[in-house]
Design a protein around this motif. Structure first.
Motif, PDB file in Angstrom:
ATOM      1  N   THR A   1     -19.128  64.719 -56.370  1.00  0.00           N
ATOM      2  CA  THR A   1     -18.708  66.256 -56.871  1.00  0.00           C
ATOM      3  C   THR A   1     -19.476  67.345 -56.458  1.00  0.00           C
ATOM      4  N   GLU A   2     -20.781  67.177 -55.820  1.00  0.00           N
ATOM      5  CA  GLU A   2     -21.125  67.900 -55.043  1.00  0.00           C
ATOM      6  C   GLU A   2     -20.482  68.506 -54.154  1.00  0.00           C
ATOM      7  N   ARG A   3     -19.441  67.780 -53.357  1.00  0.00           N
ATOM      8  CA  ARG A   3     -18.830  68.484 -52.486  1.00  0.00           C
ATOM      9  C   ARG A   3     -17.429  69.025 -52.677  1.00  0.00           C
ATOM     10  N   ALA A   4     -17.266  69.322 -54.158  1.00  0.00           N
ATOM     11  CA  ALA A   4     -16.039  69.750 -54.607  1.00  0.00           C
ATOM     12  C   ALA A   4     -15.787  71.084 -54.208  1.00  0.00           C
ATOM     13  N   LEU A   5     -14.602  71.666 -54.413  1.00  0.00           N
ATOM     14  CA  LEU A   5     -14.040  72.824 -54.071  1.00  0.00           C
ATOM     15  C   LEU A   5     -13.875  73.894 -55.384  1.00  0.00           C
ATOM     16  N   PRO A   6     -14.663  74.608 -55.919  1.00  0.00           N
ATOM     17  CA  PRO A   6     -14.133  74.994 -57.348  1.00  0.00           C
ATOM     18  C   PRO A   6     -13.147  76.191 -57.519  1.00  0.00           C
TER      19      PRO A   6
ATOM     20  N   SER B   1      -7.862  62.560 -52.147  1.00  0.00           N
ATOM     21  CA  SER B   1      -8.767  62.376 -50.705  1.00  0.00           C
ATOM     22  C   SER B   1      -9.482  60.923 -50.904  1.00  0.00           C
ATOM     23  N   CYS B   2     -10.199  60.836 -51.953  1.00  0.00           N
ATOM     24  CA  CYS B   2     -11.044  59.688 -52.289  1.00  0.00           C
ATOM     25  C   CYS B   2      -9.803  58.599 -52.119  1.00  0.00           C
ATOM     26  N   GLY B   3      -8.571  58.519 -52.624  1.00  0.00           N
ATOM     27  CA  GLY B   3      -7.480  57.515 -52.890  1.00  0.00           C
ATOM     28  C   GLY B   3      -7.204  57.260 -51.387  1.00  0.00           C
ATOM     29  N   ALA B   4      -7.073  58.188 -50.518  1.00  0.00           N
ATOM     30  CA  ALA B   4      -6.463  57.947 -49.141  1.00  0.00           C
ATOM     31  C   ALA B   4      -7.773  57.104 -48.538  1.00  0.00           C
ATOM     32  N   ALA B   5      -8.906  57.463 -48.697  1.00  0.00           N
ATOM     33  CA  ALA B   5      -9.964  56.772 -48.172  1.00  0.00           C
ATOM     34  C   ALA B   5      -9.879  55.025 -48.755  1.00  0.00           C
ATOM     35  N   LEU B   6      -9.527  54.916 -49.943  1.00  0.00           N
ATOM     36  CA  LEU B   6      -9.666  53.725 -50.611  1.00  0.00           C
ATOM     37  C   LEU B   6      -8.640  52.873 -49.934  1.00  0.00           C
ATOM     38  N   HIS B   7      -7.342  53.501 -49.716  1.00  0.00           N
ATOM     39  CA  HIS B   7      -6.258  52.673 -48.869  1.00  0.00           C
ATOM     40  C   HIS B   7      -6.680  52.480 -47.475  1.00  0.00           C
ATOM     41  N   HIS B   8      -7.365  53.477 -46.821  1.00  0.00           N
ATOM     42  CA  HIS B   8      -7.779  53.070 -45.288  1.00  0.00           C
ATOM     43  C   HIS B   8      -8.670  52.147 -45.438  1.00  0.00           C
TER      44      HIS B   8
ATOM     45  N   PRO C   1      -9.912  73.297 -58.643  1.00  0.00           N
ATOM     46  CA  PRO C   1     -10.642  73.460 -59.777  1.00  0.00           C
ATOM     47  C   PRO C   1     -10.761  72.378 -60.550  1.00  0.00           C
ATOM     48  N   ASP C   2      -9.443  71.627 -60.638  1.00  0.00           N
ATOM     49  CA  ASP C   2      -9.404  70.510 -61.540  1.00  0.00           C
ATOM     50  C   ASP C   2      -9.755  69.088 -60.746  1.00  0.00           C
ATOM     51  N   LEU C   3     -10.162  69.234 -59.450  1.00  0.00           N
ATOM     52  CA  LEU C   3     -10.372  68.254 -58.757  1.00  0.00           C
ATOM     53  C   LEU C   3      -9.430  67.155 -58.359  1.00  0.00           C
ATOM     54  N   ARG C   4      -8.322  67.660 -58.596  1.00  0.00           N
ATOM     55  CA  ARG C   4      -7.008  66.856 -58.009  1.00  0.00           C
ATOM     56  C   ARG C   4      -7.171  66.468 -56.434  1.00  0.00           C
ATOM     57  N   ASP C   5      -7.436  67.423 -55.520  1.00  0.00           N
ATOM     58  CA  ASP C   5      -7.421  67.212 -54.101  1.00  0.00           C
ATOM     59  C   ASP C   5      -8.534  66.147 -53.820  1.00  0.00           C
ATOM     60  N   VAL C   6      -9.783  66.524 -54.448  1.00  0.00           N
ATOM     61  CA  VAL C   6     -10.695  65.649 -53.749  1.00  0.00           C
ATOM     62  C   VAL C   6     -10.519  63.897 -54.405  1.00  0.00           C
TER      63      VAL C   6
ATOM     64  N   ILE D   1     -13.597  67.762 -46.190  1.00  0.00           N
ATOM     65  CA  ILE D   1     -14.839  67.577 -47.055  1.00  0.00           C
ATOM     66  C   ILE D   1     -15.503  66.415 -46.994  1.00  0.00           C
ATOM     67  N   GLN D   2     -14.568  65.330 -47.117  1.00  0.00           N
ATOM     68  CA  GLN D   2     -15.162  63.874 -47.028  1.00  0.00           C
ATOM     69  C   GLN D   2     -15.702  63.656 -48.300  1.00  0.00           C
ATOM     70  N   PRO D   3     -15.185  63.609 -49.722  1.00  0.00           N
ATOM     71  CA  PRO D   3     -16.015  63.472 -50.757  1.00  0.00           C
ATOM     72  C   PRO D   3     -16.131  62.240 -51.453  1.00  0.00           C
ATOM     73  N   TRP D   4     -16.041  61.117 -50.555  1.00  0.00           N
ATOM     74  CA  TRP D   4     -16.168  59.973 -51.131  1.00  0.00           C
ATOM     75  C   TRP D   4     -17.948  59.292 -50.860  1.00  0.00           C
ATOM     76  N   ARG D   5     -18.102  58.561 -51.566  1.00  0.00           N
ATOM     77  CA  ARG D   5     -19.237  57.754 -51.657  1.00  0.00           C
ATOM     78  C   ARG D   5     -19.221  56.328 -51.966  1.00  0.00           C
TER      79      ARG D   5
END
Length: 328
Positions: A45-50, A62-69, A54-59, A27-31
Motif C-alpha cells: 500500500t505504500e506504493r498506492a496512488l491515492p 495489478s497484483c492479480g496480473a502478477a499472480l497469474h504471470h 483512491p479505492d485501491l482497485r487498480d493496484v 508502480i509494481q505494487p506487489w510483494r
C-alpha cells in the motif's frame, strides 16, 4: 527454500517473470514472501496512488496480473499452482497464498510463459486490418476460466464508454493532485519503475477515447487516421477484493493470449477510477450484469514502426518481504 518444491533458482526465475506483469503507472505494487510450504502475495500500500486510484482497485488488479504471470511461469517449469485468494480476513492486503505441486508442463504452458517477456502495452494507434475470426471467443474463454467475462464494445455501447472516458479525463485534467501524481510516475528516462517517456506517444484530438496525458511523450506514432482497435470490457460478478484479484488474473490471461495470437494490446483504466463513471459503464456497457474492472484496446500494431522498447522492472530482491527477504 520450499522443501520438496522448486529450488531457489527456479523460484527466483518465476518471480522475475511475475514481475513482468502490467501495473497501473508501472508502480509494481506487489510483494512476495516465500514460506516453508507456499509463496505469499501481498499488496504494498505504500506504493498506492491515492489521487489516481483512491479505492485501491487498480493496484489490486495489478497484483492479480502478477499472480497469474507467476502461475503461468511455474506451469511452464513443471509446477502446478493451488491458489487461495485473500486467505486471511484479518489482513486484506494478503492477496494470495500459492502452493506448488509437481506436474508435467504442456505445450500450451510453455507457449503462454514465452509470451510474458514479449507482451507490451502498446499505446500507439492500431491499423484497420481485420482481427482474426474467433479471437474474441478465445479471449472470453480464457477470462471465464478465471471467473471473469469479456464483452466487445459495439457501436451503441461505444458511445456510452466514450462519454464516460471523456468525463473522467475532464475531471482528472482539472485535478492538480491527479496531475501531480501522473507527472511523478511518467516521463522517466532512467528508472526501474514508472512509465518511461520512450513508451508513450502524444495524445491526439481526433481520437474518441482519450489517452492519459503522460509527461514528455517520446514514442513516435505515424498513424494518420483514427485508431482502429476493438475495445473490450472485462468484468466480474462481484466487486470485493477477491473479485479484483481474479480480474487481474483474467486480464493477464487475456493479454498473454492476445500476444500469442500476434495482437497488440493496451489496458485502459482511467474511466474506471471514478465511481460514478464506473457505474455508468456498468449500466451502459455491461447492462448491469457485471462490475467493469478493465477496458482493453486490441488490434494490429503498425508494422512500419520500430518494436516497442521494454518497460523497466524492479529486481526480485527488492520485492521480497519477511525475514528480510531471505527464503526459509
Amino acid at each position: 527454500m520450499l522443501r520438496g518444491r522448486p529450488d531457489d533458482t527456479t523460484i527466483a526465475a518465476a518471480l522475475a517473470l511475475a514481475g513482468q506483469a502490467p501495473s497501473v503507472h508501472n508502480i509494481q505494487p506487489w510483494r512476495w514472501r516465500v514460506d516453508r510450504n507456499a509463496i505469499q502475495l501481498f499488496l504494498d500500500t505504500e506504493r498506492a496512488l491515492p489521487h489516481t486510484d483512491p479505492d485501491l482497485r487498480d493496484v489490486v488488479i495489478s497484483c492479480g496480473a502478477a499472480l497469474h504471470h507467476l502461475t503461468v511461469a511455474f506451469a511452464a517449469m513443471g509446477w502446478a499452482t493451488v491458489v487461495t485468494r485473500v486467505p486471511d480476513p484479518a489482513d486484506p492486503d494478503h492477496l494470495a497464498s500459492i502452493r506448488l505441486v509437481a506436474h508435467r508442463a504442456t505445450g500450451q504452458d510453455v507457449e503462454m510463459s514465452a509470451m510474458i517477456p514479449r507482451r507490451r502495452t502498446d499505446r500507439r494507434h492500431y491499423t484497420a486490418l481485420p482481427l482474426p475470426p474467433g479471437y474474441l471467443g478465445l479471449l472470453s474463454e480464457r477470462a471465464a476460466a478465471l471467473g471473469a467475462i469479456v464483452r466487445l464494445v459495439d457501436d451503441r455501447a461505444r458511445d456510452r464508454l466514450v462519454a464516460a472516458a471523456r468525463a473522467a479525463a475532464r475531471r482528472h485534467a482539472g485535478d492538480p493532485d491527479y496531475r501531480w501524481e501522473l507527472a511523478l510516475w511518467s516521463g522517466r528516462h532512467s528508472s526501474d519503475d514508472g512509465v518511461p517517456a520512450r513508451n508513450t506517444p502524444a495524445p491526439r484530438s481526433i481520437d474518441d477515447l482519450p489517452a492519459r496525458r503522460f509527461v514528455a511523450p517520446g514514442l513516435p506514432d505515424a498513424a494518420t487516421e483514427a485508431d482502429h482497435a476493438d475495445v473490450l470490457v472485462l468484468g466480474t460478478p462481484g466487486d470485493d477484493r477477491a473479485a479484483r484479484v481474479r480480474a487481474g488474473e483474467a486480464l493477464s490471461s487475456v493479454l498473454l493470449t492476445a500476444t500469442n495470437i500476434g495482437l497488440a494490446t493496451c489496458p485502459l483504466t482511467e474511466p474506471l477510477e471514478l465511481e460514478d463513471q464506473r457505474e455508468r459503464i456498468r449500466r451502459g456497457v455491461l447492462n448491469g450484469t457485471a462490475h467493469p474492472q478493465a477496458c482493453l484496446r486490441v488490434g494490429w500494431a503498425p508494422d512500419d514502426e520500430d518494436p516497442l522498447p521494454r518497460t523497466p522492472r524492479r529486481a526480485v530482491s527488492d520485492l521480497m518481504v519477511g525475514d528480510r527477504g531471505q527464503r526459509h
